[in-house]
Design an enzyme around this catalytic site. Structure first.
Site, short mmCIF file in Angstrom:
data_model
loop_
_atom_site.label_atom_id
_atom_site.label_comp_id
_atom_site.label_asym_id
_atom_site.label_seq_id
_atom_site.Cartn_x
_atom_site.Cartn_y
_atom_site.Cartn_z
N ASP A 284 0.98 -1.29 -0.08
CA ASP A 284 -0.01 0.04 0.01
C ASP A 284 0.83 1.20 -0.09
O ASP A 284 1.85 1.25 0.78
CB ASP A 284 -1.16 0.09 1.19
CG ASP A 284 -1.69 -1.29 1.03
OD1 ASP A 284 -2.18 -1.39 -0.02
OD2 ASP A 284 -2.34 -1.68 2.22
N CYS A 297 9.38 4.51 8.57
CA CYS A 297 8.48 3.11 8.20
C CYS A 297 9.11 2.39 7.19
O CYS A 297 10.22 2.74 6.83
CB CYS A 297 7.02 3.50 7.70
SG CYS A 297 7.23 4.46 6.02
N GLU A 328 -2.39 5.58 0.20
CA GLU A 328 -1.72 6.31 0.98
C GLU A 328 -2.11 6.32 2.55
O GLU A 328 -3.18 6.91 2.67
CB GLU A 328 -1.73 7.81 0.11
CG GLU A 328 -0.57 8.66 1.31
CD GLU A 328 0.59 8.20 1.29
OE1 GLU A 328 1.42 7.90 0.36
OE2 GLU A 328 1.26 8.24 2.44
N ARG A 330 -2.36 4.25 4.92
CA ARG A 330 -3.37 3.33 5.42
C ARG A 330 -4.85 4.17 5.08
O ARG A 330 -5.86 4.07 5.68
CB ARG A 330 -3.49 3.06 6.84
CG ARG A 330 -2.18 2.50 7.35
CD ARG A 330 -2.19 2.08 8.81
NE ARG A 330 -1.19 2.08 9.25
CZ ARG A 330 -1.02 2.85 10.61
NH1 ARG A 330 -1.92 3.35 11.24
NH2 ARG A 330 0.24 2.77 11.31
N ASP A 366 -6.46 2.55 10.81
CA ASP A 366 -6.54 1.82 9.41
C ASP A 366 -7.75 2.04 8.80
O ASP A 366 -8.75 1.43 9.22
CB ASP A 366 -6.02 0.49 9.56
CG ASP A 366 -5.25 -0.06 8.34
OD1 ASP A 366 -5.76 0.38 7.17
OD2 ASP A 366 -4.37 -0.70 8.53
N ARG A 368 -7.48 0.89 5.42
CA ARG A 368 -7.28 0.06 3.98
C ARG A 368 -8.38 -0.87 3.61
O ARG A 368 -8.30 -1.13 2.56
CB ARG A 368 -5.89 -0.30 4.04
CG ARG A 368 -5.01 0.60 3.74
CD ARG A 368 -3.62 -0.10 3.81
NE ARG A 368 -3.13 -0.27 5.34
CZ ARG A 368 -2.20 -1.00 5.81
NH1 ARG A 368 -1.48 -1.43 4.94
NH2 ARG A 368 -2.04 -1.21 7.10
N1 LIG Z 1 -1.62 6.64 9.02
C1 LIG Z 1 -0.51 6.19 9.11
N2 LIG Z 1 -0.16 5.32 7.87
C2 LIG Z 1 0.98 5.01 7.95
C3 LIG Z 1 2.08 5.15 9.09
N3 LIG Z 1 2.99 4.45 8.76
C4 LIG Z 1 3.02 4.28 7.48
N4 LIG Z 1 1.58 4.03 7.09
C5 LIG Z 1 0.89 3.87 5.98
O1 LIG Z 1 0.82 2.41 6.08
C6 LIG Z 1 0.68 1.49 4.70
C7 LIG Z 1 1.73 0.52 4.93
O2 LIG Z 1 1.57 -0.48 3.87
P1 LIG Z 1 2.34 -1.66 3.47
O3 LIG Z 1 3.85 -1.22 3.34
O4 LIG Z 1 1.47 -2.32 2.33
O5 LIG Z 1 2.56 -2.48 4.93
P2 LIG Z 1 1.58 -2.97 5.96
O6 LIG Z 1 0.09 -3.53 5.37
O7 LIG Z 1 1.65 -2.36 7.01
O8 LIG Z 1 2.10 -4.77 6.07
P3 LIG Z 1 3.26 -5.14 5.47
O9 LIG Z 1 2.80 -6.03 4.26
O10 LIG Z 1 3.88 -6.46 6.35
O11 LIG Z 1 4.52 -4.41 4.99
C8 LIG Z 1 0.91 2.47 3.66
O12 LIG Z 1 -0.17 3.02 3.47
C9 LIG Z 1 1.50 3.93 4.59
O13 LIG Z 1 1.57 5.10 3.93
C10 LIG Z 1 1.51 5.92 10.13
O14 LIG Z 1 2.29 6.28 11.17
N5 LIG Z 1 0.49 6.58 9.93
ZN LIG Z 2 5.41 4.08 4.96
#
Ligand SMILES: Nc1nc2c(ncn2[C@@H]2O[C@H](COP(=O)(O)OP(=O)(O)OP(=O)(O)O)[C@@H](O)[C@H]2O)c(=O)[nH]1
Ligand SMILES: [Zn+2]
Length: 457
Positions: A284, A297, A328, A330, A366, A368
């Protein structure tokens, strides 16, 4: 301006109008009642605020029908004869529909432009799947979206409506520093087929998909009624789509949201071949990390690891797939994400508070909702995943619930976790993300600390 009240919503579609001429006269008369009589922004006599079933003659669209011609095309545009004949709510191109409106509004685009699709056909074929022809497997994309110019060109001309593709299929060469590093350090070998040269250039087949929702199917995935879903979409977008309420006969909605891109490494035909191994990363969007390298991250490192593993699987005789979803932050958006970052950095950035900080601002951690994500896997004909490059329990559960088994789950290697993202990864593991390592308790999470503002500046 005459208000269009919900009380006008008919209970059921009226009997169809028989001939085109009678229909047009009937429609003109009916639409008179919903035309704004005057408007503060000028003369809007030609505008129709919404339509009703008895005003309309939608081109038949039977989602999930057994063959393309019985299924019918997705027709959203109101231009040409589309006002009366459209069979979908919303506009094409996801969130970019607003730019289309700007182009028309600023008189740079003729709204009646007829696309010339010469030479735009798919660069490789995705084998037709049974999942394309039932109502439940695929509800969030049009499984025939790449074929519309060929299947429905005649219908477009004879019905005088705009029928647009929602899927495009192409090929490319990918250049990433991480892949060059993988070649330099012998993690990937040059084979001239997938990895093309010592610079780490990689051959990739890719598919862009815009969202198309079959509302009854989407409602079912979320465990709500179709009416509850329609009401929420109408009310929560502040009335952007009145037809969600006035056109219960129209079942398809083109939401103004981001789509997805599929990246396939190796022979695309292997993706749906159960005798070939498949490595998959579903990712994502995280623009700050994916593109700009923020170290708060694990997004870019996991994405790059996913691509590298997908390439390896292709080199080993299987195939690798990486799917990039525009969700974007989550699906909360970058503004919310940055507000959360500030709250984290000012409030002591510890893993035990990681999700709470997002909940404070957004109300949820989240948005998503991975329920719709597996559709593209089914569209590709994926029947099992040998190596899933994700630790997310939400992605895992959504895929397995849709009947696609996951054989092995592969976490991001520890050495790829960037300096400031231990907070995120440990909080996620505590919340149910997959790990082969230690699961910290709430007390231990208090000691996992990220940078504060003082460290950043
Ligand atoms: N709201 C918010 N979103 C975040 C934060 N850190 C990362 N993200 C978002 O979280 C999402 C992470 O998505 P992925 O990289 O697919 O990871 P995941 O679903 O957490 O799990 P994995 O597949 O194990 O990596 C992305 O949409 C990022 O933009 C945060 O602190 N707050
Ligand atoms: Zn990130």
């Amino acid at each position: 301006m005459s208000p269009v009240s919900l009380a006008q919503t008919p209970a059921a579609p009226a009997a169809p109008v028989k001939t085109a001429r009678a229909r047009d006269a009937h429609v003109a008369k009916q639409l008179e009642s919903v035309r704004p009589k005057s408007s503060p922004v000028g003369d809007n006599d030609d505008l129709v605020l919404t339509t009703y079933p008895e005003d309309s003659q939608p081109i038949p669209l039977a989602w999930g029908a057994a063959a393309p011609q019985t299924r019918g095309p997705v027709v959203a545009s109101h231009y040409r004869d589309g006002l009366v004949k459209h069979n979908s709510i919303g506009a094409h191109s996801g969130q970019y529909c607003v730019y289309h409106a700007l182009a028309v509004g600023s008189k740079q685009l003729d709204p009646n432009h007829v696309a010339d699709y010469t030479n735009s056909q798919p660069a490789f074929s995705v084998p037709e799947q049974k999942s394309w022809y039932n109502k439940t497997d695929i509800v969030a994309m049009d499984p025939l979206g790449h074929l519309t110019p060929y299947l429905f060109d005649e219908a477009s001309k004879s019905e005088n409506v705009d029928i647009r593709p929602t899927i495009a299929i192409t090929k490319a060469t990918m250049q990433l520093l991480e892949l060059k590093d993988a070649v330099d350090n012998n993690r990937l070998r040059v084979d001239g087929r997938v990895v093309l040269n010592s610079s780490g250039d990689v051959s990739v087949s890719k598919v862009a998909v815009e969202p198309v929702w079959y509302l009854p199917g989407v409602a079912e995935r979320f465990g709500v009624s179709e009416n509850e879903l329609r009401r929420a979409l109408f009310k929560d977008t502040n009335g952007m789509y009145p037809e969600l309420i006035t056109r219960p006969d129209i079942k398809v909605f083109l939401p103004p949201i981001g789509g997805l891109t599929v990246y396939i490494f190796g022979d695309p035909a292997f993706v749906s071949d159960p005798s070939k191994k498949l490595a998959l990363r579903v990712h994502d969007e995280c623009n700050g990390s994916d593109v700009f390298g923020s170290d708060i991250c694990t997004c870019r490192p996991y994405l790059m690891f996913g691509i590298e593993e997908a390439v390896k699987e292709a080199q080993n005789g299987g195939s690798g797939v990486v799917i990039y979803f525009r969700k974007e932050g989550r699906a909360l958006g970058e503004v919310t994400k940055y507000l959360v970052y500030n709250a984290r950095k000012r409030g002591g950035d510890t893993a035990d508070e990681y999700f709470h900080r997002t909940e404070c601002i957004a109300g949820v951690r989240d948005m998503r909702f991975q329920q719709l994500m597996p559709d593209v896997l089914k569209w590709l004909g994926i029947t099992k995943i040998d190596r899933m490059l994700s630790m997310s329990n939400m992605k895992h559960d959504a895929i397995v619930e849709q009947g696609i088994p996951i054989i092995e789950r592969i976490p991001i290697p520890d050495e790829l976790v960037p300096p400031d993202s231990r907070v995120e990864i440990d909080a996620k593991i505590n919340a149910g993300y997959f790990t082969n390592g230690k699961i910290m308790n709430q007390d231990e999470l208090k000691n996992v600390q990220g940078r504060t503002w003082n460290d950043v500046v």
